[in-house]
Structure formats: C-alpha cells, structure tokens
Design a protein around this motif. Structure first.
Motif, mmCIF file in Angstrom:
data_model
loop_
_atom_site.group_PDB
_atom_site.id
_atom_site.type_symbol
_atom_site.label_atom_id
_atom_site.label_comp_id
_atom_site.label_asym_id
_atom_site.label_seq_id
_atom_site.Cartn_x
_atom_site.Cartn_y
_atom_site.Cartn_z
ATOM 1 N N ALA A 507 0.677 -1.346 -0.046
ATOM 2 C CA ALA A 507 0.196 0.001 -0.065
ATOM 3 C C ALA A 507 0.884 1.244 0.020
ATOM 4 C CB ALA A 507 -0.900 0.009 1.216
ATOM 5 N N ALA A 508 1.990 1.294 0.641
ATOM 6 C CA ALA A 508 2.840 2.454 0.542
ATOM 7 C C ALA A 508 3.438 2.722 -0.708
ATOM 8 C CB ALA A 508 4.097 1.877 1.675
ATOM 9 N N ALA A 509 3.702 1.452 -1.479
ATOM 10 C CA ALA A 509 4.119 1.781 -2.671
ATOM 11 C C ALA A 509 3.333 2.179 -3.627
ATOM 12 C CB ALA A 509 4.606 0.207 -3.448
ATOM 13 N N TRP A 510 2.057 1.848 -3.316
ATOM 14 C CA TRP A 510 0.806 2.604 -4.043
ATOM 15 C C TRP A 510 0.593 3.929 -3.846
ATOM 16 C CZ3 TRP A 510 -1.899 0.723 -8.278
ATOM 17 C CH2 TRP A 510 -2.009 -0.752 -8.485
ATOM 18 N N ALA A 511 0.824 4.338 -2.515
ATOM 19 C CA ALA A 511 0.743 5.741 -2.113
ATOM 20 C C ALA A 511 1.894 6.735 -2.892
ATOM 21 C CB ALA A 511 0.830 5.898 -0.656
ATOM 22 N N GLN A 512 3.141 5.748 -2.733
ATOM 23 C CA GLN A 512 4.163 6.713 -3.457
ATOM 24 C C GLN A 512 4.126 6.855 -4.915
ATOM 25 O OE1 GLN A 512 7.431 4.272 -1.925
ATOM 26 N NE2 GLN A 512 8.328 6.234 -0.960
ATOM 27 N N ALA A 513 3.275 5.804 -5.561
ATOM 28 C CA ALA A 513 3.336 5.881 -6.931
ATOM 29 C C ALA A 513 2.383 7.111 -7.247
ATOM 30 C CB ALA A 513 2.720 4.716 -7.623
ATOM 31 N N GLN A 514 1.437 7.292 -6.135
ATOM 32 C CA GLN A 514 0.427 8.551 -6.519
ATOM 33 C C GLN A 514 0.990 9.738 -5.933
ATOM 34 O OE1 GLN A 514 -2.510 8.047 -8.352
ATOM 35 N NE2 GLN A 514 -1.641 5.780 -8.489
ATOM 36 N N GLY A 515 2.102 9.820 -5.369
ATOM 37 C CA GLY A 515 2.809 11.037 -5.195
ATOM 38 C C GLY A 515 2.192 11.483 -3.620
ATOM 39 N N ARG A 516 1.692 10.533 -2.768
ATOM 40 C CA ARG A 516 1.070 10.706 -1.345
ATOM 41 C C ARG A 516 1.837 10.371 -0.323
ATOM 42 N NH1 ARG A 516 -3.600 8.884 -3.985
ATOM 43 N NH2 ARG A 516 -3.204 6.633 -2.992
ATOM 44 N N GLN A 517 2.191 11.326 0.711
ATOM 45 C CA GLN A 517 3.163 11.174 1.716
ATOM 46 C C GLN A 517 2.557 10.212 2.875
ATOM 47 O OE1 GLN A 517 6.502 11.765 1.465
ATOM 48 N NE2 GLN A 517 5.742 12.085 -0.502
ATOM 49 N N VAL A 518 1.167 9.930 2.707
ATOM 50 C CA VAL A 518 0.425 9.202 3.937
ATOM 51 C C VAL A 518 -0.295 8.160 3.318
ATOM 52 C CG1 VAL A 518 -1.474 9.409 5.639
ATOM 53 C CG2 VAL A 518 0.270 11.286 5.274
ATOM 54 N N VAL A 519 -0.081 6.855 3.573
ATOM 55 C CA VAL A 519 -0.927 5.724 3.236
ATOM 56 C C VAL A 519 -2.398 5.854 3.815
ATOM 57 C CG1 VAL A 519 -0.976 3.176 2.998
ATOM 58 C CG2 VAL A 519 1.223 4.474 3.170
ATOM 59 N N ALA A 520 -3.175 5.698 2.813
ATOM 60 C CA ALA A 520 -4.800 5.627 3.271
ATOM 61 C C ALA A 520 -5.075 4.617 2.958
ATOM 62 C CB ALA A 520 -5.445 6.986 2.513
#
Length: 792
Positions: A507-520
């Motif tokens: 999920a953290a990888a998905w968040a980083q791919a979307q440019g987010r700093q918080v995993v939702a």
C-alpha cells in the motif's frame, strides 16, 4: 413468497475504528499478538537445558522464526556466557586435532597470541642458530667430524702404501691402484704385461686393503648420524630458551586453564624436541619454511565477544555439513593438505552453549542432517565428520577432530504435518523433543487485541528502516479487516502478521506511486485488489468461460434437478470461488442408492464421498422410515475435470436430488453452499466470502436483476467480510444472501414454496417416493440389498 429473511448489508462486514481503541501497554508485553500462552510455555521449556529440546509448531506465515528467536534471546540472557572453541594440532597424531575450550573472548586472545608467537619464531630461531656460540659449536662438531673421517682414510692410505698401493678418490667412490717402483700407477698395458703370478699377488693385496677400506667407510654413516645427533642436541639447547621465552607470556596469561598449559607444554616439546620439518640448513645458513610453520597456528573455530549470555543461532541453509561442520583443504606447492586449520564449525558448534533454531522443512531435506542432529542430541557431542556413508573428506585421509560437548537446546520449527509424520515414524522423536508448543492461528478481535495488532504492524514497518510514507490509522484498520477476513471470522484476527505487514508495504508503494506522503485506506484497498489479481488468471479464465457459454452455468430461470453449487480453489496466498453446475438424475426401481459419479470416476476425495454418503443417509432417514426407497439416483458436478474434495456441496446436491425426485424446478439465479448432516441440518463451510464473490462476479457479468443471490449456512454469518461491490449490490436490492439452518429452509428459497405443508418440496418428495413404492409393489419386484446384487 419465501419465509427466509435475507441478510442486512450491515452484517456483511465489520469495520475497525482504531481511533477509538485504547493504546496498549507494551512495556512488559512481547511484541506479538495472541501468542501469550505459547510464549509462556517456551519460557518454561527454555529455562533449563536439562528439560529437553522444543518443537514449535505452526504453518508458515505465523511468525514462527521471530517468536522462537525472541523467546530464545530472552532465555539466553539468563544463561552463562558461552565457550570459545579452538582447534590446535595434536603433535603425536596429526589426523586428530585437539579441541580447546576457553571462556568467551579468551579464544580470540589465545589465537592472536599464538599467531604473534609464530610470526616471531623465524627471527628468534635464526638468531639462536646463527649466534656465535652456537655457530662455533656447530663448526667445531663438523670440523671434528671431518678430521675423524680424514684420519681414518689417512691410516688406510699410509698402510696400503707399504704394499705399493695408492688410494685414489674417483667419481663413484674410492679405488686402490697398484704402483711401480717409482710410486706411479701401472698403465693398463704395463699391468697386462706382468706375469700372471705377479698379477695374482697384486689382486690379493688389493682385495685385502679393499676390505679394510670398506670397514672404515662403513663407519661413516654412523659418524654422520652421530654428527646429526650432536647438531640436533646443540639446536635443542639453543632453541630451548627461545621456546621458553616465547611461551612464557602465554603461560602467564592462561595459567588458570590447565588444558591450555598442557597444550603449551606439548607445543614447547614439539619446538625443542620435535622433528621441526620447517627447519633446514644449507651449510651454516638457517632456512625456515614459514608455510610449514603456519601449522602451529590456532584455528578459532567458534569465538565470541566477551559477552554476558549464551548465543542464539539460526540454522540457515541446513545440510549435514553446515549442521555439524566440515573440513576443508587447500593446495600448497601442488600438494593438497588438510589439518586442524581447515576445520569449519557448523550450527551445532556455534550453539553448543546456547540455542539453535532449525526449520524442520530444510532439515529433513537432508536425511544425513536429521540423523546427525538426533545423534548429537542423544550423545550431547558434536562429531565434525562426514556422513557415515563416507569415510574421507574428498580424496584426503579422514581428519577426525575432537568432538565438541553440546549443552545447548534446539528449537525445531515444524508444520503440523511434519510434526505428525515425525511423531509417528521416528520412535526417538518425542524422547528428544518432549516440549511441543503450538502457535495460535487466530486471536479474538477485541479492541485491545486490535490495538496490539496495530502496534505490531507499525513496529514491523518501522523495522524496515526506510523513509516511506506515513501509514494512517485508516490504512492500519483496513489491514486488520483483511486479517479478519483471512481468519474467516468477523470476531477473530488471523495471526499471519507478516502477510499484513507486507500488505501495508505494498500500500505504501501505491501511495508513493500516486505522490502521496500518507498511506490511506484506499491504498490498502488497491494493494488487496492487486494481490487478488496477481494470481487470479485461472479464475478470470473460468469466469470468462461462463460468460461466453463454454462453461455451462445458468443464472436465470428454473430447472429440475439442477443447482448452482459453489467451489473454491487456491492460487498462491489467495482463494478464488466460482460456480459449478450440480445435477441429479433419478429413476424408479432400486433400493435408494445414490451413485456419486465423482467418486466412481476417482475424481472425488474421501471427504466429498463422505458428504454424499451422509446425503444418502439423510434421504433414507427422512423418507424411508416406513417403506424402502424404490429409486436409484446419480449425482455429478458437470464440467468438472479435476479432483473434488470437501463436503460443502452436499446441501446443493441434496436440493438437486430432492428436485429430481419431486420434479419441482429450482431457481437458477441463486447459488448454494453448505454441508448437511444426517438430520438435514445445514453446517458451516469454509471460504464463504470467496464463494459468494465468485457467484456475484458471474451474475454481475450476466446482469443483476434483483433475483440473484446465495443460500449459505446461517452458521457462516459471522464469517462474512465481503467485498464492497457485493455489499453495495445487497444494499441496492440487486443481490441477496439467505442464511438457512436446514435443507427445508434452503428448499423454500430455491423453489419459492413454503417450508412446510403439502406444497413444500419435502412433501412433494414424499408423494413422489410413495408413487415409486406403489409402482414397485405393482411390478412385484423383490427387495434386495446392494451386497446381494453384487453377489449375483
């Protein structure tokens, strides 16, 4: 209208709200969830090595290695420091290296001291053997030796001169030659011209003096040996103070260790009195072969830092060699050698005073390793030797080091299947491993446990040490919901913690791919769907085959003797559900037997066959109490070409069979899962979520019209953690879930008839069977049991 209520959307999923949970006090608690009893038992078993070795049992994925290591490290702090293990040469038997045991930290110190000694030895030996007193003594010995030989030869030379013989030295030795009156040797011609009687007299003289010369020359080796002994004695006298000087600091530093002192005494004797193959002379020059001198170096096989507790070793890459150790070799000047310096310690030696964690799956892959482990635990000694089937290390003579005392404990990590096999097949297993600790698979989903679980997940992510995005409470909560689904229970959490920590990493990888700093939460949802998609190619092909008509599944209308059952298969860590058509065929005549085509074709497992037998017993008990059943029936899973196991289709098979007997059609828009007992009660089944979602996917592809749904056991309601799409369809009234407790309730849903009464499916079945019986009586058929027919 059916009398069975459908499930409310709110009951299909249980969410976690971490922000309302209490913060767990982890100060005095282990960093694991739900394993308190197992950890308590491990602590008790590991408190004393005399209590025996331990089996830690659980399937992979439950943190077996981490739990074993944590428990062992806590127990290790209460154990005394380990011993350093060193191998040194045994001078009287080079093939049996000697083991020295020293306190932790002392082994490295002793090995370094011996290395310094060996490095200084050439310089001091050269100094002692080239010193003026020693050199003068050696020169004097050699001079006396030469004078002795020359005097003996001079006596022969002077004596034979009286007989007119001259002693000459040739390339191949000494020769006695006759001479004329002028003292010159006869020429061959002159000697041949002598009368025969005179030549005979000369030959007699030569023979007489030759014997005397031979007697003198025969003493030369004795004198050479005496010279060598004298030089050796002189060297010993010269080297004795050198050896004593070199070894004095070691004796002082290790005076409290008798084994070391005894070895140093043997070392000194070897330096002074031994053959010294490393020492040679070229005239007065001293030659020292430092390659050979390296034989005196110590092999620190297992050494520790000066620490305050016992070691904990992880048995990785297990084989016979890595477990007990092995002996290497090297090529020196075209010669392959092997000695104490080439001994390599195995896992057992490293854990000789502590704890060894071994995965049984890897261990049992090498039968020699398993036998070696048992032998070590039984004898409490580690034998560094090849397997019994071998007698040599490669092409070299077998080096047999001293055995290593083993006072440690082994934690054997096993799956339940391996444990059962070892217990049943190895009679020594339970004796060697008296402690069996089984890990819990799930834990109650209480607020405290959810908070502890969340704390463990956060700690695992923190242990990664990277600077990834921050993980929100909502993301952690979604991971816990995935753990509840994996436990197949809304009220429990699966303890495969590493799997859900990995989910959060994805999920953290998905968040980083979307440019987010918080995993939702949405990132965890994306990771869940990605996992499902990664290994779901076979499932997608099955759903596509149903959609295009290759795989015959009907999602509308009604049919007699036909039901859409639900099956599940696993691929990787994911499970996938899909429908399968179950049909029943009935004919009059017979004695109520139900033929399972899956079993007859050897495609059905024992549990599936048991389910069909229970179905047959239900049919006989329900409808054959007053008269024999005058029918024969067959059941089959259509277009099923693989092995079938489990009894979760027995409810669907019962409904198909009752429909075929009564001639009452069943709704094809509703799929069925559940097992039954002999009394027609519906029992819970596994993988309920995957089965419902598989049927939903088929119906959604065909078009939901509000008639679709699933009949499931009421006992499975607490296991529901369904996908959002299914819940949304239920909330919109386009998909339904009917929990049932009996075959009659399921029949009411599938037929639209009442549960009881003359129009119910069971009543219609009873009427049909009565008709079959009357027909049978009218035909006058005799009632014969199956064993009677087989005999005929």
């Amino acid at each position: 209208m059916t009398q069975i209520a459908t499930l409310d959307p709110q009951s299909l999923y249980r969410r976690t709200q971490l922000d309302t949970q209490p913060v767990p006090d982890s100060t005095h608690r282990p960093p694991f969830v739900g394993q308190d009893a197992a950890l308590e038992t491990l602590a008790l078993a590991l408190a004393d090595a005399r209590r025996g070795h331990v089996v830690l049992m659980a399937p992979p994925g439950y943190g077996r290695h981490a739990i074993a290591r944590w428990a062992a490290e806590r127990a290790a702090r209460l154990r005394p420091p380990p011993h350093d293990l060193l191998y040194v040469p045994r001078f009287d038997d080079p093939l049996r290296p000697q083991l020295l045991r020293l306190p932790a930290g002392k082994g490295r110190e002793f090995a370094a001291a011996v290395e310094r000694l060996v490095q200084r030895l050439p310089e001091l030996v050269r100094g002692a053997l080239t010193a003026d007193p020693h050199r003068t003594r050696i020169e004097a010995l050699m001079k006396r030796h030469q004078e002795r030989q020359q005097q003996a030869l001079a006596e022969i030379r002077d004596g034979c001169a009286g007989d007119r013989l001259k002693l000459l030295q040739a390339d191949d030795g000494w020769a006695l030659v006759p001479t004329d009156e002028h003292g010159e040797p006869f020429t061959p011609e002159a000697y041949a011209a002598l009368p025969e009687t005179e030549r005979k007299r000369w030959e007699e003289r030569v023979a007489r003096w030759r014997d005397r010369l031979a007697a003198v020359l025969a003493r030369f080796p004795e004198w050479d040996e005496a010279l060598a002994d004298a030089i050796t004695a002189a060297e010993r006298e010269a080297l004795e103070p050198v050896a004593r000087h070199l070894l004095h600091p070691l004796r002082a530093a290790f005076a409290d260790f008798p084994e070391v002192i005894a070895y140093l005494d043997a070392f000194e004797a070897e330096l002074v009195m031994g053959p010294r193959p490393w020492l040679a002379r070229d005239g007065t020059e001293v030659l020292i072969d430092e390659t050979v001198l390296a034989h005196y170096l110590v092999n620190p096989s297992v050494v520790h830092e000066a620490q305050a507790h016992a070691p904990v070793c992880l048995g990785e890459n297990i084989s016979h060699a890595t477990l007990v150790g092995w002996v290497e070799s090297e090529v020196v000047e075209d010669e392959r050698i092997s000695d104490h310096r080439h001994i390599r310690a195995g896992h057992l030696a490293q854990a000789a005073d502590g704890f060894l964690l071994v995965d049984a799956t890897a261990l049992l892959a090498d039968s020699d390793a398993w036998q070696a482990l048992k032998r070590t635990l039984a004898t409490q000694r580690v034998e560094v030797a090849p397997p019994p089937a071998q007698t040599r290390w490669g092409a070299l003579p077998l080096v047999r080091p001293d055995p290593i005392p083993f006072a440690g404990q082994v934690i054997l990590i096993v799956t339940p299947e391996i444990y059962e096999a070892l217990r049943d097949l190895d009679e020594t297993f339970t004796t060697l491993f008296p402690w069996v600790v089984e890990l819990e698979h799930t834990v109650p989903r209480t607020p405290e446990n959810e908070a502890r679980y969340a704390a463990v997940l956060r700690q695992l992510l923190a242990d990664d040490g990277d600077d990834g995005p921050e993980v929100s409470d909502d993301a952690i909560a979604r991971a816990l919901e995935a753990a509840a689904r994996a436990a197949e229970d809304q009220q429990r959490l699966a303890l495969t913690v590493g799997r859900f920590a990995g989910l959060l990493r994805e999920a953290a990888a998905w968040a980083q791919a979307q440019g987010r700093q918080v995993v939702a939460r949405q990132d965890v949802e994306a990771a869940v769907r990605a996992r499902f998609a990664r290994t779901g190619s076979e499932w997608r092909e099955t759903i596509a085959a149903i959609a295009n008509g290759t795989h015959l599944i009907t999602t509308c209308g009604s049919r007699v003797g036909q039901v859409n059952g639900l099956v599940v298969f696993e691929s990787g860590e994911e499970a996938y559900g899909h429908p399968i058509r179950i049909t029943a065929s009935v004919r009059m005549g017979g004695e109520g037997e139900v033929l399972d085509i899956e079993r007859e074709s050897e495609l059905g497992g024992s549990i599936h066959s048991k389910g069909v037998m229970i179905l047959s017993a239900f049919l006989s008990g329900r409808f054959g109490r007053r008269r024999p059943l005058a029918l024969s029936a067959t059941l089959v899973m259509e277009q099923s070409y693989g092995f079938v196991e489990g009894d979760s289709a027995s409810l669907a098979e019962a409904l198909a069979l009752l429909s075929a007997i009564a001639g009452v059609p069943l709704e094809q828009s509703i799929a069925v899962t559940g097992s039954i007992n002999q009394f027609g009660e519906v029992q819970a089944v596994g993988a309920i979520n995957e089965k419902i979602e598989g049927w939903y996917a088929v119906c959604a592809a065909a078009g939901l019209d509000g008639s679709h749904g699933v009949i499931l056991p009421a006992a499975n309601c607490r296991h529901l953690m369904l996908d959002d799409a299914v819940i949304a369809a239920v909330r919109a009234g386009r998909f339904h879930l009917w929990p049932v407790r009996s075959v009659d309730e399921a029949a009411a849903v599938l037929t639209g008839r009442p549960i009881r009464g003359p129009q119910s499916l069971p009543a219609r079945v009873a009427d049909a069977l009565a008709h079959f019986a009357r027909w049978h009586d009218e035909k006058g058929a005799s009632w014969r049991r199956p064993w009677q027919r087989r005999r005929e």
